[in-house]
Scaffold this active site. Sequence first.
Site, PDB file in Angstrom:
ATOM      1  N   GLU A   1       0.833  -1.211   0.000  1.00  0.00           N
ATOM      2  CA  GLU A   1       0.000   0.000   0.000  1.00  0.00           C
ATOM      3  C   GLU A   1       0.871   1.266   0.000  1.00  0.00           C
ATOM      4  OE1 GLU A   1      -3.141  -0.109  -0.507  1.00  0.00           O
ATOM      5  OE2 GLU A   1      -3.220  -2.293  -0.358  1.00  0.00           O
TER       6      GLU A   1
ATOM      7  N   ASP B   1       3.652  -4.212  -5.713  1.00  0.00           N
ATOM      8  CA  ASP B   1       4.233  -5.488  -5.267  1.00  0.00           C
ATOM      9  C   ASP B   1       5.759  -5.422  -5.311  1.00  0.00           C
ATOM     10  OD1 ASP B   1       1.860  -6.715  -4.736  1.00  0.00           O
ATOM     11  OD2 ASP B   1       1.790  -7.905  -6.584  1.00  0.00           O
TER      12      ASP B   1
HETATM   13 ZN   LIG Z   1      -2.707  -2.653  -4.570  1.00  0.00          ZN
END
Ligand SMILES: [Zn+2]
Length: 417
Positions: A277, A358
């Site tokens: 996030e 990611d």
């Molecule tokens: Zn995401």
Amino acid sequence: MNTEVVFIIIVVFLVADFIVERILEWVNMRAMAPVLPENLKGIYDEKEYARFQNYKRETNRFDLISSTFSFIVMMVFLCTGGFGWWNAWVVTWTDQAVLQTLLFMLGLSLVSGLLGLPFDWYATFHIEEKYGFNKTTMKTYGLDLLKGMLVSGVIGGLLLSAVVWFYEWAGSFFWLYAWGIVSVFSVFMAMFYSQLIVPLFNKQTPLEAGALRDKINAFAEKVSFKLDNIFVIDGSKRSTKANAYFTGFGPRKRIVLYDTLIKDLTEEEIVAVLAHEVGHNKKRHTVQFMLASVIQTGVILWLFSLFVNQPALSMALGGDRACFQLGLIAFTILYSPLSMILGLVMNAWSRKNEYQADAFAARYYDGESLISGLKKISVKSLSNLTPHPLYEWVYYSHPSLLKRIRAIGQVEAVDAE
Ligand SMILES: [Zn+2]
């Protein structure tokens, strides 16, 4: 424009949309792997995976029934001139353009809400319940329904009133004013959503001091990210599904963790999910997305301003002359192919952003923890592990788990060199 032609186009678009959706659902169901792919071995045992497949089959069958039902209702209503009939009735009630539009839309949303209610109720209390997802009580469900109606009624009503008012007042340039107010409103909502709307439905508490908080702080410091607002939300009140998200921007930004996430994931896995996030924020995805949707709103409103005064649109729905509310409904349907294409672009872009977030988490925290965290979240929410590529391309805003795992692995391999 010719009324019959517009009517035929509307019918063709609705039918095509229905058929395309059914085909996508069908290929997606057929793509479901009977055994787990190699990379995902071990995340389910055989019995769990069978349960997962049953859940998917059952929800799919149910979606087919409910969407067929709404499609038939829509077609009957359209072909019998239901929209025109309802509008003719509404205009006898008041001469005020704003009130006419509000009343017209209120009637339609109440009827469609009532028709959809039994389906939603069955999905929550029978299907989700049967597979152990549902935690909501009748009381919470009823209150949610009321509060949801109230919030969307007030917000939607105010925005719609403003747009109609500009339409009456500013003539063909109303779309510019409408665009301004809708944009200001969406930025305001993005900033204050957590303070204004979420508390109506959920409790949010600051994450308490302890090992988890320390680990999060250590990570935030390492990537020099100011992170004072970490909240825990009581998602367990309604469902066992777990999640985490980022909201607001600037000094208003906050990270929200579901209590279910905290319960199911290890501390390292939680920090990894959180690092993902933070990655979104560091790469400015939130702001870019906001900007893109503001531009999109402008284009939609401009197109709408070109069509709304065409009598053929209103008359195709059974009206006797051009009127705002009938034009709005007809436009929404006529716009749907373009909306689908824009949706494809937005989803592709979002998936790209997910890979970036990611990669950020893998690079600055730990890829392995992220992978095991994502696996747990997928299992918990019984998300489809092997979607059909076409289905994924159309609907998925996040890449499927397998693709994410593969990409995280690649980031780690590159960094290890
Ligand atoms: Zn995401």
